[in-house]
Design a protein around this motif. Structure first.
Motif, PDB file in Angstrom:
ATOM      1  N   ASP A   9       1.392   6.880  -0.541  1.00  0.00           N
ATOM      2  CA  ASP A   9       0.421   5.872  -0.986  1.00  0.00           C
ATOM      3  C   ASP A   9       0.653   5.512  -2.448  1.00  0.00           C
ATOM      4  N   ASN A  40       0.808  -1.225   0.000  1.00  0.00           N
ATOM      5  CA  ASN A  40       0.000   0.000   0.000  1.00  0.00           C
ATOM      6  C   ASN A  40       0.838   1.271   0.000  1.00  0.00           C
ATOM      7  N   ILE A  55      -8.644   4.401   0.080  1.00  0.00           N
ATOM      8  CA  ILE A  55      -7.818   3.654  -0.886  1.00  0.00           C
ATOM      9  C   ILE A  55      -6.699   4.522  -1.453  1.00  0.00           C
ATOM     10  N   ARG A  56      -6.992   5.805  -1.701  1.00  0.00           N
ATOM     11  CA  ARG A  56      -6.053   6.651  -2.442  1.00  0.00           C
ATOM     12  C   ARG A  56      -5.283   7.640  -1.567  1.00  0.00           C
ATOM     13  N   HIS A 112      -6.917  -0.872   2.181  1.00  0.00           N
ATOM     14  CA  HIS A 112      -6.540   0.428   1.624  1.00  0.00           C
ATOM     15  C   HIS A 112      -5.951   0.319   0.219  1.00  0.00           C
TER      16      HIS A 112
END
Ligand SMILES: [Ca+2]
Ligand SMILES: [Ca+2]
Ligand SMILES: [Ca+2]
Ligand SMILES: [Ca+2]
Length: 599
Positions: free
Chosen positions: A261, A175, A252-253, A296
């Protein structure tokens, strides 16, 4: 204090006498342990394992020469040097792979068959005033962090563990990397300052990006080539949208508190990450991976990543290679998305942890457990490019390095449990890890009665003598020791109990592979009963093994009449184990459990 100690001693005595009931043919505990033949690790199923989850920095210092990390003057690794402060819970404490290797007999004797290490790849030693002792701030995905040892030290650990028939699992991250990339709008043109109040850079959504409302990401001068492999130094392989607020697309971003990230939506990145971990498999031949921050990363990433690595491990001769992900959610429907849609073989069972908390800390009814297990069907997968799995491969735990220890939850409870009751509830929670479906994980130190003051740093105590004041003032369960002393005590009640649980677990295949059915639950604390049935072949004949596991989550004696049709009317029912034998036949003692063999 004296009274508590006496009670603990009598509890220990009870355990030993129950053990005598449990072990057939009059074998001593040691003899029985040796008599149980574990399949060789190369052929052993994931469901055969008993895991130990450990932060090597906090375990044992086997090599004082590496305590400061990279050598002075090592320009390439300059940022992986330092961060040692044994008095600070957020700094390096000196534990390492050499220390873990030295302590393998301690784990072996407790029936541990697999070790899960927090990430061991080379970290940025310092970020925002604390250190990378936990391993989650990776700069270099090809070498071992110098605080923990060398690539050769990790190979030596694996070789020595394998000699003892113990598997080794790595904790891996796809991630994010360490925090190197900065945003001009938050950290200034040189990336060295903080312009935004509150030390975070608010997340910019995809809709904002379309409008041209973007951050200007930059890598501070001198940091351009910190990461390995080198493609990770390209600013374009990151999302660069600011900090996650843990909801919606930001989950997620967004950056995990500044950690860069990675743009896992890009095909190039997927291929790059697959290559990174293929190379790790090739070099170290680990037995599997625990995968960090799975929730994530976008689902499509896992759909490619998981089958690719599972297939690759087989080409390296690791036929039973296995992976399980960390999906921080208490809902089976959400957890199972990552095995069913995401094609990961398994996940950590946060939902079971939640149910243990509700039943054994908060005193909700045992129907909470029944409701949880009734959702096991969610986990049945039907893939055609990766082996199918189900709830039996879930990974069971009572607490961890983020949420804190189960013993801490008990200590904090509004029910003001006595020390004896904390001990009993803690043991019962751990028994549920071993004897309900799923694979048990012991969080290091739980077997020594560690408690802690909370989650994260507060739950990452030292097994070696600690110098952290907030650890050393803890009142550990079932011992007079504190964390200021060495805590590798194989006579500790919990260590001894977990050893017995592991022996039972290995002795009866139904406890590892058996289909689980709930026989009895109720809307208040008390009896929770499950059966575990498993077909096995003995001397060429097929037969079914059926065990009955009964837990009493109440702090009073419960009648077993509700299970009469299973236990007393069945003349073949044989008592295998009683965690507290102070009751007669048709009753079960407070906060205890029993295992019967029906077939
Ligand atoms: Ca060391
Ligand atoms: Ca960053
Ligand atoms: Ca992400
Ligand atoms: Ca404390």
């Amino acid at each position: 204090m004296m009274k508590i100690l006496l009670t603990i001693c009598s509890l220990l005595a009870l355990n030993i006498s129950a053990n005598a009931t449990a072990l057939s043919a009059g074998l001593s505990q040691d003899e029985t342990a040796k008599a149980i033949k574990l399949a060789p690790y190369q052929q052993r199923d994931f469901q055969d394992e008993v895991f130990y989850f450990v932060l090597p920095d906090r375990f044992y210092n086997g090599d004082k020469s590496n305590d400061l990390g990279a050598a002075a003057g090592d320009k390439k690794r300059a940022l992986s040097r330092g961060g040692l402060d044994k008095t600070h819970k957020g700094m390096y404490h000196g534990g390492d792979l050499a220390g873990l290797t030295k302590k393998l007999p301690y784990l072996d004797n407790m029936g541990i068959t697999a070790i899960w290490l927090t990430p061991v790849l080379r970290n940025q030693a310092m970020q925002a005033g604390t250190s990378g002792y936990h391993g989650y701030w990776i700069l270099d995905f090809t070498e071992i962090d110098p605080h923990l040892g060398s690539n050769a030290d990790l190979k030596h650990l694996i070789e020595q563990a394998h000699k003892r028939n113990i598997k080794v699992f790595f904790d891996i991250i796809t991630n994010h990397t360490a925090d190197v990339i900065k945003y001009e709008e938050c950290h200034g043109k040189d990336g060295l300052g903080w312009l935004v109040k509150g030390d975070d850079c608010p997340y910019k959504s995809l809709a904002q990006l379309v409008e041209g409302d973007v951050y200007t990401p930059l890598i501070p001068v001198g940091s351009e080539n910190l990461k390995t492999p080198s493609w990770l130094n390209n600013i374009d392989v990151y999302h660069n949208q600011g900090d996650s607020h843990w909801a919606g697309e930001s989950s997620i971003r967004g950056d995990f508190a500044g950690l860069d990230d990675i743009d896992t939506n890009s095909d190039k990145v997927v291929a790059g990450m697959v290559d990174i971990y293929k190379a790790i498999i090739d070099e170290f031949k680990p037995d599997g991976f625990r995968i960090d921050t799975v929730k994530h990363v976008n689902m499509e990433f896992w759909q490619d990543f998981s089958p690719a690595l599972m297939a690759h491990a087989k080409t390296q001769g690791i036929d039973n290679f296995f992976m399980y992900g960390e999906v921080y959610s208490f809902e089976p429907e959400l957890l199972s998305r990552f095995t069913v849609e995401g094609k990961l073989p398994s996940v950590l069972d946060f939902a079971l942890q939640g149910a243990l908390q509700k039943t054994l800390v908060e005193q909700q009814g045992t129907d909470v457990l029944a409701t949880l297990f009734a959702q096991d069907h969610f986990y049945q997968t039907t893939h055609d490019d990766i082996e199918n799995t189900n709830a039996n491969q879930l990974v069971n735990f009572t607490g961890n390095h983020d949420m804190g220890r189960f013993a801490y939850s008990l200590k904090q409870s509004k029910h003001n449990y006595s020390e004896l009751e904390q001990i009993q509830r803690n043991l019962l929670a751990h028994a549920m890890l071993y004897f309900s479906r799923g694979v048990p994980v012991i969080y290091y130190g739980d077997e020594q009665g560690f408690v802690g003051d909370g989650g994260d740093q507060a739950s990452r105590q030292d097994m070696m003598p600690s110098k952290v004041a907030s650890y050393n003032d803890d009142d550990l369960l079932a011992t007079d020791k504190t964390t200021a002393a060495d805590n590798f005590d194989s006579s500790h009640l919990f260590y001894q109990s977990f050893t017995q649980y592991a022996e039972l677990y290995q002795q009866y295949p139904a406890l590892r592979f058996g289909k689980q059915s709930t026989l009895y639950a109720q809307d208040k604390p008390g009896v929770f009963a499950i059966s575990r049935t498993h077909k096995l072949s003995e001397n060429g004949q097929d037969k079914e093994q059926e065990l009955l596991v009964v837990f009493n989550t109440a702090n009073h004696v419960e009648s077993l009449n509700v299970l009469d049709s299973h236990i007393h009317r069945d003349k073949n029912a044989k008592l295998l184990y009683l965690s507290n034998d102070s009751q007669d036949d048709d009753k079960i003692a407070p906060l205890s459990f029993a295992i019967y063999q029906l077939k």
